[in-house]
Write a protein that holds these residues in place. Structure first.
Motif, PDB file in Angstrom:
ATOM      1  N   HIS A  39     -36.567  -6.830 -18.455  1.00  0.00           N
ATOM      2  CA  HIS A  39     -35.125  -6.512 -18.799  1.00  0.00           C
ATOM      3  C   HIS A  39     -34.764  -7.337 -19.861  1.00  0.00           C
ATOM      4  N   HIS A  40     -34.979  -7.282 -21.605  1.00  0.00           N
ATOM      5  CA  HIS A  40     -34.525  -7.627 -22.795  1.00  0.00           C
ATOM      6  C   HIS A  40     -33.657  -6.347 -23.261  1.00  0.00           C
ATOM      7  N   GLU A  41     -32.861  -6.948 -24.202  1.00  0.00           N
ATOM      8  CA  GLU A  41     -31.884  -5.734 -25.486  1.00  0.00           C
ATOM      9  C   GLU A  41     -31.454  -7.304 -26.526  1.00  0.00           C
ATOM     10  N   VAL A  42     -32.077  -5.811 -27.635  1.00  0.00           N
ATOM     11  CA  VAL A  42     -32.105  -6.248 -29.048  1.00  0.00           C
ATOM     12  C   VAL A  42     -29.962  -6.129 -29.311  1.00  0.00           C
ATOM     13  N   ILE A  43     -29.993  -6.994 -30.014  1.00  0.00           N
ATOM     14  CA  ILE A  43     -28.332  -6.284 -30.432  1.00  0.00           C
ATOM     15  C   ILE A  43     -27.884  -6.767 -31.827  1.00  0.00           C
ATOM     16  N   LEU A  44     -28.401  -5.373 -32.781  1.00  0.00           N
ATOM     17  CA  LEU A  44     -28.225  -5.769 -33.788  1.00  0.00           C
ATOM     18  C   LEU A  44     -26.619  -5.391 -34.440  1.00  0.00           C
ATOM     19  N   VAL A  45     -26.136  -6.374 -35.156  1.00  0.00           N
ATOM     20  CA  VAL A  45     -24.878  -6.307 -35.747  1.00  0.00           C
ATOM     21  C   VAL A  45     -24.592  -6.423 -36.892  1.00  0.00           C
ATOM     22  N   ALA A  68     -27.559  -0.840 -31.627  1.00  0.00           N
ATOM     23  CA  ALA A  68     -27.308  -1.413 -33.258  1.00  0.00           C
ATOM     24  C   ALA A  68     -25.718  -0.980 -33.209  1.00  0.00           C
ATOM     25  N   ILE A  69     -24.846  -1.913 -33.256  1.00  0.00           N
ATOM     26  CA  ILE A  69     -23.514  -2.408 -34.088  1.00  0.00           C
ATOM     27  C   ILE A  69     -23.147  -2.353 -35.044  1.00  0.00           C
ATOM     28  N   ARG A  70     -21.999  -1.354 -35.542  1.00  0.00           N
ATOM     29  CA  ARG A  70     -21.867  -1.505 -36.898  1.00  0.00           C
ATOM     30  C   ARG A  70     -19.908  -1.970 -37.515  1.00  0.00           C
ATOM     31  N   MET A  71     -20.367  -2.837 -38.400  1.00  0.00           N
ATOM     32  CA  MET A  71     -18.694  -3.724 -38.351  1.00  0.00           C
ATOM     33  C   MET A  71     -18.115  -2.591 -39.182  1.00  0.00           C
TER      34      MET A  71
END
Length: 315
Positions: A39-45, A68-71
């Protein structure tokens, strides 16, 4: 005490003009993270307005465990980190840079170092990966600014590659405004901090967004945003100038009674005016900076605004 149980991992990566390296970074993370925990995740901000968002979104669409999070605009690395930290789902959070200077293959060392008696572990490089000027500035920011001036414990090991227990993010709940520091907030939440030596690689693509000017600006922001010592320094300077004024007055009185007094010179008068004017301007400037920050917080200036958050399962 060392824990042998595997723990789920959220990896938060602030992304700034890194479209060329993100696919390689995610591929290398995909090769490492399953061995740490299924159980893992990668959060690209994404904190830039170039094609980095298109790349990050494509990676999130391709991999179930990538978000993917877009500011809404460029807010800065620490602001982007907080956005990613708040979106994390698992037991431990790792933060790392997007430029492959932090090798994903070293993450197991970081995870193993987070033993039961620690809450935060920082990665310390085996050798300096930056130039002499950057290293000197970084040393001053950590040891002089954050360590001595702000009293942050273990300031000498602080760095962008870190792992901490997710419950510590409760300390970020009250963080607001544009000037934030992940390391300082973590220092408020726990004193159980450790470090581990890892390999760091040289940057292979592009140039770092951290220039000497930006590092100095960041250090000033941290001092004024999280410490009252500049206000105390103004008080101390005022006291020293007052002592100097008393001594100068005593000298002038002595010269008067000994008959050595001559016509008041322009040099003495100009020096006094210059010294006291400088002290007043410094004091007003420091106070004005603090008042400006209070005003900015009162206006409700956000730490960040998320324009878009893409998760494959949600479309």
């Amino acid at each position: 005490m060392r824990s042998t149980a595997k723990v789920s991992i959220s990896v938060v990566v602030p992304c700034y003009r890194s479209a060329a390296v993100l696919p390689r970074l995610v591929d290398r993370l995909n090769a490492v993270l399953p061995a740490i925990h299924p159980h893992h995740e990668v959060i690209l901000v994404v904190d830039s307005t170039d094609e980095t968002w298109d790349t990050a979104r494509a990676l999130a669409a391709r991999h179930d465990h990538v978000q993917a999070i877009r500011m809404a605009r460029n807010y800065g690395q620490h602001n982007a980190l907080i956005a990613g930290i708040r979106a994390a789902s698992f037991e431990r959070i790792i933060t790392m840079d997007d430029d492959l200077q932090h090798p994903p293959e070293e993450l197991p060392k970081l995870v193993a170092a987070l033993t039961d008696d620690l809450d935060v572990v920082y990665a310390v490089p085996e050798s300096d990966e930056h130039g002499p000027l950057r290293n000197l500035t970084s040393w001053a920011a950590k040891n002089l600014v954050m360590g001595r001036t702000m009293g942050v414990p273990n300031a000498d090991v602080l760095g962008a590659l870190r792992i901490f227990r997710t419950f510590l993010r409760a300390g970020f709940d009250q963080v607001s405004g544009p000037h934030v520091s992940v390391d300082i907030v973590l220092s408020w939440t726990t004193t159980r901090v450790g470090s581990v030596v890892v390999r760091m690689d040289q940057r292979t693509e592009g140039r770092s967004g951290f220039t000497l000017r930006s590092l100095i600006k960041h250090a000033i922001n941290m001092i004024l945003g999280y410490s009252v010592k500049p206000l105390r320094l103004v008080t101390y300077v005022g006291f020293l100038i007052g002592v100097a004024g008393v001594l100068l007055t005593a000298r002038l009185v002595w010269l008067y009674f000994t008959g050595d007094t001559k016509v008041a010179g322009f040099t003495t008068l100009a020096s006094l005016v210059t010294i006291f004017s400088s002290a007043q301007m410094i004091g007003i400037g420091v106070l004005g900076e603090y008042l400006g920050r209070v005003h900015a917080h009162g206006m409700g200036r956000p730490t960040y605004v998320v324009r878009e958050h893409y998760v494959k399962s949600e479309g």
